[in-house]
Design an enzyme around this catalytic site. Structure first.
Site, PDB file in Angstrom:
ATOM      1  N   GLU A   1       0.877  -1.166   0.000  1.00  0.00           N
ATOM      2  CA  GLU A   1       0.000   0.000   0.000  1.00  0.00           C
ATOM      3  C   GLU A   1       0.920   1.223   0.000  1.00  0.00           C
ATOM      4  O   GLU A   1       1.793   1.317   0.859  1.00  0.00           O
ATOM      5  CB  GLU A   1      -0.856  -0.029   1.279  1.00  0.00           C
ATOM      6  CG  GLU A   1      -1.957   0.980   1.246  1.00  0.00           C
ATOM      7  CD  GLU A   1      -2.822   0.961   2.509  1.00  0.00           C
ATOM      8  OE1 GLU A   1      -2.715   0.001   3.296  1.00  0.00           O
ATOM      9  OE2 GLU A   1      -3.571   1.924   2.678  1.00  0.00           O
TER      10      GLU A   1
ATOM     11  N   ARG B   1       5.333 -13.115   9.782  1.00  0.00           N
ATOM     12  CA  ARG B   1       6.044 -11.917   9.363  1.00  0.00           C
ATOM     13  C   ARG B   1       7.447 -11.895   9.957  1.00  0.00           C
ATOM     14  O   ARG B   1       7.711 -12.543  10.970  1.00  0.00           O
ATOM     15  CB  ARG B   1       5.264 -10.656   9.732  1.00  0.00           C
ATOM     16  CG  ARG B   1       4.947 -10.508  11.220  1.00  0.00           C
ATOM     17  CD  ARG B   1       3.954  -9.378  11.450  1.00  0.00           C
ATOM     18  NE  ARG B   1       4.488  -8.080  11.122  1.00  0.00           N
ATOM     19  CZ  ARG B   1       3.950  -7.251  10.213  1.00  0.00           C
ATOM     20  NH1 ARG B   1       2.865  -7.602   9.564  1.00  0.00           N
ATOM     21  NH2 ARG B   1       4.485  -6.094   9.981  1.00  0.00           N
TER      22      ARG B   1
ATOM     23  N   LYS C   1       4.710   0.824   9.490  1.00  0.00           N
ATOM     24  CA  LYS C   1       4.831   2.080   8.750  1.00  0.00           C
ATOM     25  C   LYS C   1       4.330   3.260   9.580  1.00  0.00           C
ATOM     26  O   LYS C   1       4.896   4.341   9.545  1.00  0.00           O
ATOM     27  CB  LYS C   1       4.031   1.987   7.444  1.00  0.00           C
ATOM     28  CG  LYS C   1       4.817   1.316   6.334  1.00  0.00           C
ATOM     29  CD  LYS C   1       4.051   1.326   5.035  1.00  0.00           C
ATOM     30  CE  LYS C   1       3.074   0.185   4.949  1.00  0.00           C
ATOM     31  NZ  LYS C   1       2.518  -0.056   3.614  1.00  0.00           N
TER      32      LYS C   1
HETATM   33  P1  ATP Z   1       2.508  -1.899   8.000  1.00  0.00           P
HETATM   34  O1  ATP Z   1       1.773  -2.683   9.034  1.00  0.00           O
HETATM   35  O2  ATP Z   1       3.869  -1.471   8.399  1.00  0.00           O
HETATM   36  O3  ATP Z   1       1.695  -0.789   7.400  1.00  0.00           O
HETATM   37  P2  ATP Z   1       1.647  -3.556   5.933  1.00  0.00           P
HETATM   38  O4  ATP Z   1       1.703  -5.017   6.043  1.00  0.00           O
HETATM   39  O5  ATP Z   1       0.326  -2.919   6.138  1.00  0.00           O
HETATM   40  O6  ATP Z   1       2.760  -2.934   6.836  1.00  0.00           O
HETATM   41  P3  ATP Z   1       1.691  -3.380   3.120  1.00  0.00           P
HETATM   42  O7  ATP Z   1       2.125  -2.271   2.252  1.00  0.00           O
HETATM   43  O8  ATP Z   1       0.263  -3.758   3.136  1.00  0.00           O
HETATM   44  O9  ATP Z   1       2.207  -3.039   4.558  1.00  0.00           O
HETATM   45  O10 ATP Z   1       2.585  -4.665   2.854  1.00  0.00           O
HETATM   46  C1  ATP Z   1       2.906  -5.177   1.598  1.00  0.00           C
HETATM   47  C2  ATP Z   1       3.265  -6.626   1.753  1.00  0.00           C
HETATM   48  O11 ATP Z   1       4.383  -6.770   2.627  1.00  0.00           O
HETATM   49  C3  ATP Z   1       2.131  -7.417   2.363  1.00  0.00           C
HETATM   50  O12 ATP Z   1       1.966  -8.591   1.602  1.00  0.00           O
HETATM   51  C4  ATP Z   1       2.590  -7.719   3.747  1.00  0.00           C
HETATM   52  O13 ATP Z   1       2.090  -8.931   4.217  1.00  0.00           O
HETATM   53  C5  ATP Z   1       4.116  -7.750   3.594  1.00  0.00           C
HETATM   54  N1  ATP Z   1       4.792  -7.432   4.852  1.00  0.00           N
HETATM   55  C6  ATP Z   1       4.662  -6.314   5.589  1.00  0.00           C
HETATM   56  N2  ATP Z   1       5.377  -6.385   6.712  1.00  0.00           N
HETATM   57  C7  ATP Z   1       6.004  -7.597   6.695  1.00  0.00           C
HETATM   58  C8  ATP Z   1       6.908  -8.283   7.592  1.00  0.00           C
HETATM   59  N3  ATP Z   1       7.308  -7.728   8.728  1.00  0.00           N
HETATM   60  N4  ATP Z   1       7.332  -9.512   7.231  1.00  0.00           N
HETATM   61  C9  ATP Z   1       6.942 -10.068   6.081  1.00  0.00           C
HETATM   62  N5  ATP Z   1       6.108  -9.487   5.202  1.00  0.00           N
HETATM   63  C10 ATP Z   1       5.632  -8.265   5.497  1.00  0.00           C
HETATM   64 MG    MG Z   2      -1.277  -3.402   4.938  1.00  0.00          MG
END
Ligand code: ATP
Ligand code: MG
Length: 584
Positions: free
Chosen positions: A51, A286, A296
């Site tokens: 995102e 994760r 983020k």
């Molecule tokens: P945040 O919680 O920091 O906003 P998010 O998961 O909402 O992170 P996205 O932009 O939706 O951020 O993530 C893109 C991809 O990265 C998703 O498929 C998510 O599952 C993966 N991802 C995010 N954080 C991790 C992590 N710590 N380990 C593995 N994959 C991750």
């Molecule tokens: Mg997300």
């Protein structure tokens, strides 16, 4: 490369031909679109779906290496998809930074002559059509309960939910009302479109999940075309299916959503809207890394509150920050591979990233000397030995012990040199083999010197160390080793050292799990995470360019700062020390 459960799933699907009959039209689209396409040249399709609401971090690197890695290993393709269905919080700056980060990590979304770079917001029209199809089929309804009523009717873990009074509306009523939602006749929050599943399901995600909400907000891609936006859990499975994804890999928090993912895609396939065979979702734990935070939202707080100097501050666990700090794509990929892929989770030690960096740079990075905390060493018999104080004694050293193809480093010795302040002790502690009055050390690649005294200012602080050159000890000349010494120290000639700003970075937090259990991560900020000092670097680095990396002998790995370094005014960041000494 070790196996993991995802590789096993892909191998099973390939062996069983699960996706062999798939067609792909070259662009995302519905069932008819793909049916008209050719058999898919990609054996599997994965995607990385960020995102664009912040910079990518080390956790995303795990997801990137996993998804692009699986595709590369099995003759597949990985799509980069911006999951930009939320009109707020999304910015072009973030889009650009994500494109940059994925490329820098070494991945390419261009395959088989196609740029697989997609924006979920381009699928809004299809998502709307699919919603109308669900309404037509009696599988979705417009609910106009208040948010509180909806919450109360949802029930909880132990109590089944109860049906909304709007649940019995006919498809025709729902369609009319949904079209009014789309036309902007209802204010934010007045209604949602919900799937009609089972309000008593033990899985709360199946208690009539919301598909659309009203949000009168401008979207960065679609502008003001829409005032209703799909929910993430509705949009994401559809995005996967339109793109012909086979293996949709996500983190464990979506495990409970999988029955919904399956229901929605099966239903839309049955209605003839989406191509089959459809994607399947698989979850893994994760990546958690000690001493960093990977949310983020929290990283944004560090930036907004100016606790760090921006998203690419070298202490940030963002890809941009890691890059500026000097970590290489190879080291990040190696660390992610070693962290493994499982359902179990756990914490990966930050030290494993430094270890991966050392492994990568040990073989590559040219060597050089630097003096980080300088004190002057005066060679009091220089003119006596070399004829005059203006004499310069040329010295050379290999640029890398195992890379003879690199040109040797050239520098010279003169009557005054910079040494590290802590390489001298007026009163040596036990086991100290460096400079102290009466002791001999070798100036690396130079001569042996014997400490003869010290100069101090009125406060007693050491302003210079005095030493005598021991004759006939120049490195590389016959008999140079006749004089035995226990210590060798690094140095730079005062006449040819380059002054430099050295930024000594350390971990941003003192706690291994700064935000675990809802802890306030700002309480464990490391006050010494950034120290800026003036030191000296070897003249062989006079042409160093931003992002160049080197090993300073005895000190560790360093990089010329990608923003602030300039040959005329060097700015050098410490990436990591030579050994893991943190906390010891
Ligand atoms: P945040 O919680 O920091 O906003 P998010 O998961 O909402 O992170 P996205 O932009 O939706 O951020 O993530 C893109 C991809 O990265 C998703 O498929 C998510 O599952 C993966 N991802 C995010 N954080 C991790 C992590 N710590 N380990 C593995 N994959 C991750
Ligand atoms: Mg997300």
């Amino acid at each position: 490369m070790s196996s993991n459960f995802l590789r096993q799933i892909v191998e099973r699907d390939l062996a069983e031909g699960t996706y062999a009959s798939r067609r792909f039209a070259g662009t995302p689209g519905d069932a008819a679109h793909h049916a008209a396409g050719a058999p898919d040249p990609a054996r599997i399709r994965t995607r990385f779906p960020p995102e664009p609401n912040g910079y990518l971090h080390i956790g995303h690197a795990k997801s990137i290496t996993l998804n692009f890695g699986l595709a590369a290993e099995y003759g597949g393709v990985c799509h980069l998809r911006f999951d930009d269905t939320n009109p707020e919080k999304e910015e072009q700056e973030y889009v650009d930074s994500i494109l940059d980060a994925v490329q820098w990590l070494g991945y390419d979304w261009h395959a088989n002559g196609v740029d697989h770079l997609y924006y979920a917001s381009n699928y809004f029209e299809f998502m709307y059509r699919a919603a109308e199809a669900l309404i037509d089929a009696g599988l979705a309804y417009v609910d106009e309960q208040s948010a509180e009523e909806m919450r109360a009717h949802r029930g909880d873990f132990v109590t089944p939910g109860t049906n909304s009074p709007y649940r019995a509306r006919t498809p025709a009523e729902n369609l009319a009302r949904f079209r009014e939602m789309r036309a902007g006749r209802l204010p934010d929050g007045a209604a949602v479109l919900r799937a009609k599943l089972d309000m008593a399901s033990p899985n709360i995600n199946l208690r009539d999940p919301a598909l659309y909400r009203i949000k009168h907000a401008e979207h960065h891609n679609t502008g003001n075309t829409w005032c209703i936006y799909p929910m993430y859990t509705y949009a994401h499975p559809i995005e996967d299916a339109l793109e012909g994804i086979t293996h949709s890999v996500c983190t464990l928090e979506f495990e409970d959503q999988r029955p919904w993912y399956d229901w929605l895609l099966d239903t839309l396939c049955t209605l003839g809207l989406l191509a089959q065979p459809r994607p399947h979702q698989y979850e893994f734990a994760r990546l958690n890394v000690t001493y960093v935070i990977t949310s983020k939202r929290k990283l944004k707080a560090l930036v907004d509150e100016k606790i760090v100097d921006g998203w690419d501050d070298p202490r940030m666990p963002t890809i941009a920050g890691l890059r500026r700090r000097g970590y290489t794509p190879e080291s990040i990929r190696l660390m992610c591979e070693r962290a493994g892929t499982s359902k179990a989770g756990g914490w990966t030690d930050y030290a494993s990233l430094d270890a991966a960096l050392r492994e990568d740079l040990e073989a590559k990075a040219p060597r050089a000397m630097a003096v980080i905390d300088p004190v002057r060493l005066k060679l009091v018999n220089w003119a006596e030995i070399f004829g005059s104080d203006t004499h310069r004694e040329p010295c050379h050293a290999p640029a890398h012990p195992h890379r003879p193809e690199l040109a040797a480093r050239e520098f010279s010795l003169g009557p005054e040199v910079w040494i590290e302040r802590d390489d001298f002790a007026e009163v040596p502690p036990k086991g100290f083999f460096r400079l102290f009055p009466g002791n001999k050390v070798r100036l690396k690649y130079g001569v042996v010197v014997e400490c003869s005294g010290v100069e101090k200012d009125p406060s007693g602080a050491v302003t210079a160390v005095l030493a005598r050159v021991v004759p006939d000890t120049k490195s590389g000349t016959p008999g140079a080793d006749a004089v035995k010494v226990k210590g060798t120290i690094t140095w730079l000639g005062v006449h040819d050292a380059l002054p430099a700003e050295l930024r000594l970075y350390d971990r941003l937090f003192t706690e291994p799990q700064p935000d675990a259990g809802g802890k306030d991560f700002k309480l464990s900020l490391n006050p010494n995470s950034k120290q800026v000092v003036r030191g000296y670097i070897e003249r062989s680095l006079r042409d160093a360019r931003p992002d160049d990396k080197f090993q300073f002998e005895r000190h560790g790995y360093f990089v010329a700062d990608r923003h602030d370094h300039d040959a005329a005014q060097p700015v050098i960041n410490r990436i990591a020390s030579l050994k893991d000494s943190w906390g010891k």
